[in-house]
Design a protein around this motif. Structure first.
Motif, PDB file in Angstrom:
ATOM      1  N   SER A  70       2.978  -6.024 -11.239  1.00  0.00           N
ATOM      2  CA  SER A  70       1.600  -4.979 -10.524  1.00  0.00           C
ATOM      3  C   SER A  70       0.215  -5.396 -10.524  1.00  0.00           C
ATOM      4  O   SER A  70       0.064  -5.046  -9.705  1.00  0.00           O
ATOM      5  N   ASN A  71       0.971  -5.655 -11.713  1.00  0.00           N
ATOM      6  CA  ASN A  71      -0.873  -5.735 -12.609  1.00  0.00           C
ATOM      7  C   ASN A  71      -1.689  -7.130 -12.247  1.00  0.00           C
ATOM      8  O   ASN A  71      -2.566  -7.180 -11.728  1.00  0.00           O
ATOM      9  N   LEU A  72      -0.670  -7.999 -11.847  1.00  0.00           N
ATOM     10  CA  LEU A  72      -0.447  -9.730 -11.589  1.00  0.00           C
ATOM     11  C   LEU A  72      -0.622  -9.413 -10.148  1.00  0.00           C
ATOM     12  O   LEU A  72      -2.175 -10.637  -9.039  1.00  0.00           O
ATOM     13  N   ALA A  73      -0.474  -8.454  -8.811  1.00  0.00           N
ATOM     14  CA  ALA A  73      -0.191  -8.933  -8.053  1.00  0.00           C
ATOM     15  C   ALA A  73      -1.642  -7.903  -7.389  1.00  0.00           C
ATOM     16  O   ALA A  73      -1.811  -8.221  -5.922  1.00  0.00           O
ATOM     17  N   TRP A  74      -2.073  -6.805  -7.931  1.00  0.00           N
ATOM     18  CA  TRP A  74      -2.753  -5.737  -7.726  1.00  0.00           C
ATOM     19  C   TRP A  74      -3.864  -5.308  -8.425  1.00  0.00           C
ATOM     20  O   TRP A  74      -4.492  -4.622  -7.450  1.00  0.00           O
ATOM     21  N   GLY A  75      -4.323  -6.345  -9.355  1.00  0.00           N
ATOM     22  CA  GLY A  75      -5.384  -5.222 -10.604  1.00  0.00           C
ATOM     23  C   GLY A  75      -6.015  -6.007  -9.251  1.00  0.00           C
ATOM     24  O   GLY A  75      -7.155  -5.125 -10.702  1.00  0.00           O
ATOM     25  N   TRP A  76      -6.168  -6.955  -8.852  1.00  0.00           N
ATOM     26  CA  TRP A  76      -7.649  -6.940  -8.176  1.00  0.00           C
ATOM     27  C   TRP A  76      -8.188  -5.981  -7.331  1.00  0.00           C
ATOM     28  O   TRP A  76      -9.701  -5.642  -7.342  1.00  0.00           O
ATOM     29  N   THR A  77      -7.409  -4.486  -7.299  1.00  0.00           N
ATOM     30  CA  THR A  77      -8.622  -4.000  -6.663  1.00  0.00           C
ATOM     31  C   THR A  77      -9.374  -3.028  -7.826  1.00  0.00           C
ATOM     32  O   THR A  77      -9.880  -2.051  -6.857  1.00  0.00           O
ATOM     33  N   ILE A  78      -8.820  -2.960  -9.047  1.00  0.00           N
ATOM     34  CA  ILE A  78      -9.980  -2.183  -9.669  1.00  0.00           C
ATOM     35  C   ILE A  78     -11.166  -3.347  -9.489  1.00  0.00           C
ATOM     36  O   ILE A  78     -12.170  -1.729  -9.396  1.00  0.00           O
ATOM     37  N   PRO A  79     -10.909  -4.433  -9.977  1.00  0.00           N
ATOM     38  CA  PRO A  79     -12.820  -5.125  -9.608  1.00  0.00           C
ATOM     39  C   PRO A  79     -13.177  -4.785  -8.729  1.00  0.00           C
ATOM     40  O   PRO A  79     -14.769  -4.300  -8.131  1.00  0.00           O
ATOM     41  N   ALA A  80     -12.240  -4.717  -7.871  1.00  0.00           N
ATOM     42  CA  ALA A  80     -12.784  -4.627  -6.007  1.00  0.00           C
ATOM     43  C   ALA A  80     -13.244  -3.639  -5.646  1.00  0.00           C
ATOM     44  O   ALA A  80     -14.332  -3.508  -4.958  1.00  0.00           O
ATOM     45  N   THR A  81     -12.728  -2.416  -5.914  1.00  0.00           N
ATOM     46  CA  THR A  81     -13.300  -0.979  -5.392  1.00  0.00           C
ATOM     47  C   THR A  81     -13.926   0.143  -7.031  1.00  0.00           C
ATOM     48  O   THR A  81     -14.530   1.165  -6.237  1.00  0.00           O
ATOM     49  N   GLY A  82     -14.091  -1.117  -8.476  1.00  0.00           N
ATOM     50  CA  GLY A  82     -14.774  -0.114  -8.937  1.00  0.00           C
ATOM     51  C   GLY A  82     -14.075   0.752  -9.927  1.00  0.00           C
ATOM     52  O   GLY A  82     -14.798   1.775 -10.169  1.00  0.00           O
ATOM     53  N   ALA A  83     -12.822   1.716  -9.383  1.00  0.00           N
ATOM     54  CA  ALA A  83     -12.164   2.699  -9.794  1.00  0.00           C
ATOM     55  C   ALA A  83     -10.731   2.989 -10.421  1.00  0.00           C
ATOM     56  O   ALA A  83      -9.941   1.458 -10.075  1.00  0.00           O
ATOM     57  N   TRP A  84     -10.321   3.621 -10.975  1.00  0.00           N
ATOM     58  CA  TRP A  84      -9.247   3.133 -11.585  1.00  0.00           C
ATOM     59  C   TRP A  84      -7.662   3.195  -9.846  1.00  0.00           C
ATOM     60  O   TRP A  84      -8.717   3.797  -9.181  1.00  0.00           O
ATOM     61  N   GLN A  85      -6.869   2.739 -10.121  1.00  0.00           N
ATOM     62  CA  GLN A  85      -5.979   2.070  -9.754  1.00  0.00           C
ATOM     63  C   GLN A  85      -4.702   2.229 -10.059  1.00  0.00           C
ATOM     64  O   GLN A  85      -5.205   2.377 -11.593  1.00  0.00           O
ATOM     65  N   PRO A  86      -3.662   2.948  -9.517  1.00  0.00           N
ATOM     66  CA  PRO A  86      -2.317   2.842 -10.435  1.00  0.00           C
ATOM     67  C   PRO A  86      -1.426   2.385 -10.637  1.00  0.00           C
ATOM     68  O   PRO A  86      -0.948   2.475  -9.591  1.00  0.00           O
ATOM     69  N   THR A  87      -2.220   1.151 -11.165  1.00  0.00           N
ATOM     70  CA  THR A  87      -0.817  -0.050 -11.281  1.00  0.00           C
ATOM     71  C   THR A  87      -0.004   0.296 -12.447  1.00  0.00           C
ATOM     72  O   THR A  87       1.562  -0.830 -12.257  1.00  0.00           O
ATOM     73  N   PHE A  88       0.071   1.473 -12.716  1.00  0.00           N
ATOM     74  CA  PHE A  88       1.832   2.051 -13.812  1.00  0.00           C
ATOM     75  C   PHE A  88       2.937   2.598 -12.946  1.00  0.00           C
ATOM     76  O   PHE A  88       3.501   2.285 -13.654  1.00  0.00           O
ATOM     77  N   VAL A  89       2.474   2.511 -11.654  1.00  0.00           N
ATOM     78  CA  VAL A  89       3.880   3.318 -11.399  1.00  0.00           C
ATOM     79  C   VAL A  89       4.968   3.025 -11.113  1.00  0.00           C
ATOM     80  O   VAL A  89       6.266   2.954 -11.682  1.00  0.00           O
ATOM     81  N   ALA A  90       5.054   1.116 -11.399  1.00  0.00           N
ATOM     82  CA  ALA A  90       6.380   0.780 -11.332  1.00  0.00           C
ATOM     83  C   ALA A  90       7.290   1.325 -12.632  1.00  0.00           C
ATOM     84  O   ALA A  90       8.546   1.101 -12.825  1.00  0.00           O
ATOM     85  N   PHE A  91       5.827   1.666 -13.544  1.00  0.00           N
ATOM     86  CA  PHE A  91       7.432   1.386 -14.732  1.00  0.00           C
ATOM     87  C   PHE A  91       8.039   2.298 -15.540  1.00  0.00           C
ATOM     88  O   PHE A  91       8.825   2.590 -15.645  1.00  0.00           O
ATOM     89  N   VAL A  92       7.048   3.748 -13.933  1.00  0.00           N
ATOM     90  CA  VAL A  92       7.770   5.288 -14.734  1.00  0.00           C
ATOM     91  C   VAL A  92       9.324   5.576 -13.150  1.00  0.00           C
ATOM     92  O   VAL A  92       9.361   6.959 -12.698  1.00  0.00           O
ATOM     93  N   SER A  93       9.127   4.095 -12.268  1.00  0.00           N
ATOM     94  CA  SER A  93       9.920   4.762 -11.512  1.00  0.00           C
ATOM     95  C   SER A  93      10.791   4.176 -10.362  1.00  0.00           C
ATOM     96  O   SER A  93      12.076   4.037 -11.061  1.00  0.00           O
ATOM     97  N   ILE A  94      10.688   2.799  -9.629  1.00  0.00           N
ATOM     98  CA  ILE A  94      12.407   1.634  -9.192  1.00  0.00           C
ATOM     99  C   ILE A  94      12.705   1.162 -10.209  1.00  0.00           C
ATOM    100  O   ILE A  94      13.755   0.912 -10.004  1.00  0.00           O
ATOM    101  N   PRO A  95      11.794   0.207 -10.930  1.00  0.00           N
ATOM    102  CA  PRO A  95      12.918  -0.829 -12.119  1.00  0.00           C
ATOM    103  C   PRO A  95      14.091  -0.084 -12.778  1.00  0.00           C
ATOM    104  O   PRO A  95      14.510  -0.315 -12.696  1.00  0.00           O
ATOM    105  N   PRO A  96      12.977   0.743 -13.666  1.00  0.00           N
ATOM    106  CA  PRO A  96      14.673   1.461 -14.401  1.00  0.00           C
ATOM    107  C   PRO A  96      15.430   2.520 -14.126  1.00  0.00           C
ATOM    108  O   PRO A  96      16.724   2.823 -13.844  1.00  0.00           O
TER     109      PRO A  96
END
Length: 394
Positions: free
Chosen positions: A127-153
């Protein structure tokens, strides 16, 4: 001669409520001390703003950022807290494998902790590798954490161990859950001024509606979901059980649900605050208030629904701890009305709604779907409505 029926065990019930009250009072006292000491603490760690700016520029900061994401469900964003969570979970898993006392069964007693945690960490990394660019692009926090507590486990817990299951769950979490969460945060929560937890929880059940039917037709998946874990005989629910259960609720979101894992999470997060109070909780300084409302809502939930714990072996009392209660504090500030109202309303409405939905899901859906639907609904209803009352101005 027939003996009269025994009177209900009032002393034991009183002991549970006294233990819960002592825990809340102790947490509030600790929170007061932490808040009072904030100005005198040394800033030995980079603050959150500096951390976010460097997160995707250097490997050490990127790894720290990913570790911090493991505590985003609790609103902590603390890398040391993430280390503590994982270390405590590993200790609990090893102890359980050796049949030693390790608190509440980690990963619901399935023995799948290494697989579900590995899938969750891989989903988080992707998630961070694929979507981390949205944080510097928007200058705001983005929910890159959601996979850790949802679909994979959840996929691992539903279909059992195996590289194909774990890798598929990790990829689906990164490909579906994370972009849905980012879109909801960016185009709904930010413009409308809503708590971002509405979007993060919403992305989890929306992606689950796609993932679990898909898993039924993937040729490399088992034909049938793995059987659920055997019910555990409920322990004696005395004062110590209340304290342990509240502590374990802090790690139910990542499917740990264990006191050792929670102790590591909280110890690491508190250490992060002491090293720089402007690092955890996105540099807001809200950690003392968050801990207070989270302990209060978990304590109320455990006490109110203790009989449900005894009847079913598990009950989603953790739901408001990672949704309504922290969202109220983040939205309205570290005030007593926000702390108390978010905790009380979340504890009353969140767990029963989650349980009601989870019991009515098809058997190929993991019950976590009901939990995150409840988080979405309760946060979306409770937090905005609180703003209509005096004392909740932003």
């Amino acid at each position: 001669m027939t003996m009269p029926p025994l009177a209900p065990p009032v002393p034991r019930a009183l002991g549970r409520w006294l233990a819960g009250g002592a825990l809340v009072a102790g947490t509030a006292a600790l929170a007061y001390l932490l808040a009072a000491a904030r100005g005198s603490l040394l800033h030995l760690l980079p603050g959150y703003d500096e951390w976010q700016q460097q997160a995707y520029a250097r490997l050490p900061q990127f790894l720290r950022w990913c570790l911090g994401d493991t505590t985003e469900a609790q609103s902590f964003k603390a890398d040391l807290g993430g280390l503590g969570l994982l270390a405590g979970g590993w200790v609990a898993h090893v102890a359980a494998a050796r049949r030693r006392r390790s608190g509440f069964p980690i990963a619901a007693g399935t023995g799948l902790w290494p697989w579900l945690t590995g899938a969750a960490l891989l989903g988080l990394l992707l998630s961070n590798l694929a979507w981390g660019w949205t944080i510097p692009a928007t200058g705001a926090w983005q929910p890159t954490f959601v996979a850790f507590v949802s679909i994979p486990p959840a996929v691992v817990l539903t279909y059992g161990p195996g590289w194909r299951v774990a890798l598929t769950g990790a990829v689906l979490g990164a490909v579906l859950t994370t972009p849905i969460a980012i879109a909801l945060v960016q185009f709904a929560c930010y413009p409308l001024g809503l708590p971002t937890s509405i979007a993060t929880a919403g992305s989890m059940w929306l992606s689950a509606l796609l993932v679990f039917p898909l898993c039924r037709v993937l040729p490399w998946f088992p034909r049938r979901p793995a059987p659920p874990p055997s019910p555990v005989e409920p322990p004696r629910q005395g004062p110590a059980w209340v304290l342990r259960r509240v502590l374990a609720d802090f790690t139910e979101a990542p499917f740990h649900g264990n006191e050792l894992s929670s102790a590591g999470l909280l110890a690491g997060t508190l250490l992060t605050y002491l090293l720089n109070p402007l690092t955890p909780v996105h540099g807001s300084g809200l950690l003392p208030a968050l801990l207070t409302t989270q302990v209060l809502t978990a304590t109320l939930g455990v006490l109110l629904y203790r009989r449900q714990w005894a009847r079913h072996g598990w009950y989603p009392t953790f739901v408001p701890l990672v949704s309504v209660a922290p969202a109220a504090v983040v939205t309205y500030g570290p005030t007593i009305p926000a702390i108390v109202s978010g905790a009380v309303l979340g504890a009353v409405f969140g767990p029963p709604l989650a349980a009601y939905i989870s019991r009515r899901l098809p058997d190929f859906f993991h019950p976590f779907v009901g939990n995150v639907v409840s988080m979405t609904v309760c946060t979306a209803l409770v937090v905005p409505v609180l703003g209509l009352f005096p004392g909740f101005g932003r």
